[in-house]
Design a protein around this motif. Structure first.
Motif, PDB file in Angstrom:
ATOM      1  N   VAL A 243      -5.578  -9.761  -6.427  1.00 52.45           N
ATOM      2  CA  VAL A 243      -5.901  -8.176  -6.347  1.00 52.45           C
ATOM      3  C   VAL A 243      -5.476  -7.742  -5.080  1.00 52.45           C
ATOM      4  O   VAL A 243      -4.446  -7.055  -4.769  1.00 52.45           O
ATOM      5  N   THR A 244      -6.083  -8.237  -3.671  1.00 53.41           N
ATOM      6  CA  THR A 244      -5.253  -8.058  -2.652  1.00 53.41           C
ATOM      7  C   THR A 244      -4.292  -9.093  -2.314  1.00 53.41           C
ATOM      8  O   THR A 244      -3.387  -8.164  -1.816  1.00 53.41           O
ATOM      9  N   THR A 245      -3.357  -9.952  -3.022  1.00 55.32           N
ATOM     10  CA  THR A 245      -2.881 -10.168  -2.341  1.00 55.32           C
ATOM     11  C   THR A 245      -1.795  -9.979  -3.075  1.00 55.32           C
ATOM     12  O   THR A 245      -0.122  -9.393  -2.580  1.00 55.32           O
ATOM     13  N   THR A 246      -2.452  -9.116  -4.413  1.00 51.09           N
ATOM     14  CA  THR A 246      -0.889  -8.378  -5.849  1.00 51.09           C
ATOM     15  C   THR A 246      -0.368  -7.622  -4.698  1.00 51.09           C
ATOM     16  O   THR A 246       0.933  -6.703  -4.586  1.00 51.09           O
ATOM     17  N   ALA A 247      -1.575  -6.804  -4.354  1.00 47.16           N
ATOM     18  CA  ALA A 247      -1.532  -4.980  -3.796  1.00 47.16           C
ATOM     19  C   ALA A 247      -0.091  -5.724  -2.441  1.00 47.16           C
ATOM     20  O   ALA A 247       0.430  -4.154  -2.158  1.00 47.16           O
ATOM     21  N   LEU A 248      -0.239  -6.412  -1.507  1.00 41.00           N
ATOM     22  CA  LEU A 248       0.056  -6.755   0.039  1.00 41.00           C
ATOM     23  C   LEU A 248       1.647  -6.923  -0.875  1.00 41.00           C
ATOM     24  O   LEU A 248       2.184  -6.714  -0.134  1.00 41.00           O
ATOM     25  N   LEU A 249       2.018  -7.316  -1.796  1.00 49.04           N
ATOM     26  CA  LEU A 249       3.219  -7.948  -2.178  1.00 49.04           C
ATOM     27  C   LEU A 249       3.750  -7.067  -2.767  1.00 49.04           C
ATOM     28  O   LEU A 249       4.994  -6.386  -2.456  1.00 49.04           O
ATOM     29  N   LEU A 250       2.877  -5.841  -3.542  1.00 46.03           N
ATOM     30  CA  LEU A 250       3.971  -4.822  -4.084  1.00 46.03           C
ATOM     31  C   LEU A 250       3.859  -3.741  -2.947  1.00 46.03           C
ATOM     32  O   LEU A 250       5.003  -3.063  -3.394  1.00 46.03           O
ATOM     33  N   CYS A 251       3.220  -3.705  -1.295  1.00 48.58           N
ATOM     34  CA  CYS A 251       3.892  -2.950  -0.952  1.00 48.58           C
ATOM     35  C   CYS A 251       4.831  -3.377   0.454  1.00 48.58           C
ATOM     36  O   CYS A 251       5.657  -3.003   1.037  1.00 48.58           O
ATOM     37  N   LEU A 252       5.253  -4.628   0.108  1.00 48.29           N
ATOM     38  CA  LEU A 252       6.366  -5.360   0.721  1.00 48.29           C
ATOM     39  C   LEU A 252       7.728  -4.833   0.453  1.00 48.29           C
ATOM     40  O   LEU A 252       8.621  -4.281   1.664  1.00 48.29           O
ATOM     41  N   PRO A 253       8.274  -4.707  -0.771  1.00 51.70           N
ATOM     42  CA  PRO A 253       9.026  -3.659  -0.373  1.00 51.70           C
ATOM     43  C   PRO A 253       9.896  -2.500   0.191  1.00 51.70           C
ATOM     44  O   PRO A 253      10.313  -2.022   0.505  1.00 51.70           O
ATOM     45  N   ALA A 254       8.187  -1.807  -0.334  1.00 52.28           N
ATOM     46  CA  ALA A 254       8.386  -0.443   0.282  1.00 52.28           C
ATOM     47  C   ALA A 254       8.520  -0.194   1.475  1.00 52.28           C
ATOM     48  O   ALA A 254       9.043   0.487   2.505  1.00 52.28           O
TER      49      ALA A 254
ATOM     50  N   LEU B  95      12.153 -13.436   5.563  1.00 54.54           N
ATOM     51  CA  LEU B  95      11.272 -12.281   5.244  1.00 54.54           C
ATOM     52  C   LEU B  95      10.786 -12.163   3.732  1.00 54.54           C
ATOM     53  O   LEU B  95       9.568 -12.407   3.024  1.00 54.54           O
ATOM     54  N   ILE B  96      12.088 -11.698   2.879  1.00 51.19           N
ATOM     55  CA  ILE B  96      11.723 -12.370   1.734  1.00 51.19           C
ATOM     56  C   ILE B  96      11.718 -13.118   1.106  1.00 51.19           C
ATOM     57  O   ILE B  96      10.512 -13.309   0.503  1.00 51.19           O
ATOM     58  N   ALA B  97      12.052 -14.483   1.162  1.00 54.14           N
ATOM     59  CA  ALA B  97      11.915 -15.687   1.339  1.00 54.14           C
ATOM     60  C   ALA B  97      10.552 -16.368   1.385  1.00 54.14           C
ATOM     61  O   ALA B  97       9.816 -17.123   0.791  1.00 54.14           O
ATOM     62  N   ALA B  98       9.740 -16.180   2.554  1.00 56.57           N
ATOM     63  CA  ALA B  98       8.615 -16.038   2.783  1.00 56.57           C
ATOM     64  C   ALA B  98       7.809 -15.132   2.397  1.00 56.57           C
ATOM     65  O   ALA B  98       7.058 -16.447   1.869  1.00 56.57           O
ATOM     66  N   ALA B  99       7.751 -13.978   2.147  1.00 56.92           N
ATOM     67  CA  ALA B  99       6.816 -13.679   1.115  1.00 56.92           C
ATOM     68  C   ALA B  99       7.215 -14.151  -0.325  1.00 56.92           C
ATOM     69  O   ALA B  99       5.931 -15.243  -1.590  1.00 56.92           O
ATOM     70  N   ILE B 100       7.564 -14.819  -1.406  1.00 56.44           N
ATOM     71  CA  ILE B 100       8.156 -15.477  -2.253  1.00 56.44           C
ATOM     72  C   ILE B 100       7.292 -16.684  -1.877  1.00 56.44           C
ATOM     73  O   ILE B 100       6.810 -16.821  -2.842  1.00 56.44           O
ATOM     74  N   ALA B 101       7.725 -17.777  -1.206  1.00 53.95           N
ATOM     75  CA  ALA B 101       7.284 -18.734  -0.530  1.00 53.95           C
ATOM     76  C   ALA B 101       5.258 -18.647  -0.965  1.00 53.95           C
ATOM     77  O   ALA B 101       5.078 -19.231  -1.257  1.00 53.95           O
ATOM     78  N   ILE B 102       5.166 -17.484   0.080  1.00 47.73           N
ATOM     79  CA  ILE B 102       3.260 -17.546  -0.028  1.00 47.73           C
ATOM     80  C   ILE B 102       3.269 -16.796  -1.050  1.00 47.73           C
ATOM     81  O   ILE B 102       1.909 -17.522  -1.685  1.00 47.73           O
ATOM     82  N   LEU B 103       3.284 -16.334  -2.265  1.00 45.12           N
ATOM     83  CA  LEU B 103       2.972 -16.532  -3.498  1.00 45.12           C
ATOM     84  C   LEU B 103       3.292 -17.139  -4.137  1.00 45.12           C
ATOM     85  O   LEU B 103       2.070 -17.081  -5.312  1.00 45.12           O
ATOM     86  N   ALA B 104       4.019 -17.659  -4.296  1.00 40.67           N
ATOM     87  CA  ALA B 104       3.858 -19.398  -5.313  1.00 40.67           C
ATOM     88  C   ALA B 104       2.548 -20.103  -4.177  1.00 40.67           C
ATOM     89  O   ALA B 104       2.046 -20.712  -5.402  1.00 40.67           O
ATOM     90  N   ILE B 105       2.319 -20.065  -3.060  1.00 42.04           N
ATOM     91  CA  ILE B 105       1.549 -21.651  -3.111  1.00 42.04           C
ATOM     92  C   ILE B 105      -0.297 -20.403  -3.182  1.00 42.04           C
ATOM     93  O   ILE B 105      -1.245 -21.032  -3.801  1.00 42.04           O
ATOM     94  N   ILE B 106       0.225 -19.155  -3.206  1.00 43.03           N
ATOM     95  CA  ILE B 106      -1.444 -18.529  -3.437  1.00 43.03           C
ATOM     96  C   ILE B 106      -1.478 -19.007  -4.998  1.00 43.03           C
ATOM     97  O   ILE B 106      -2.199 -19.001  -5.422  1.00 43.03           O
TER      98      ILE B 106
END
Length: 84
Positions: A16-27, A60-71
């Motif tokens: 839930v925390t990871t999803t919330a952080l990644l949803l805030c990234l585009p904003a 930054l976007i590529a890093a966010a996608i990579a972090i999401l994939a790893i987690i």
């Protein structure tokens, strides 16, 4: 409401925390782009973005996608390892 074992609740909290952080990234990126656009208009520039800024944003976007994939992989592995 079912009670999850402690490890499942922890995994759910991390997810839930990871999803919330990644949803805030585009904003956050959108807000930053708007601020830069306003600043460039005030300075009389043409309103375009520099190549450097676009490369940094893409990284930054590529890093966010990579972090999401790893987690996501770690969460999946952990969830598959749970004994029910």
């Amino acid at each position: 409401m079912p009670r999850f074992p402690r490890s499942r609740a922890r995994l759910l909290g991390v997810w839930v925390t990871t999803t919330a952080l990644l949803l805030c990234l585009p904003a956050a990126l959108t807000a930053r782009l708007r601020r830069l656009e306003e600043r460039s208009r005030e300075e009389g520039r043409d309103g375009g973005y520099s190549t450097e800024f676009m490369v940094i944003t893409a990284l930054l976007i590529a890093a966010a996608i990579a972090i999401l994939a790893i987690i996501g992989k770690k969460l999946t592995d952990k969830a598959n390892g749970l004994n029910l």
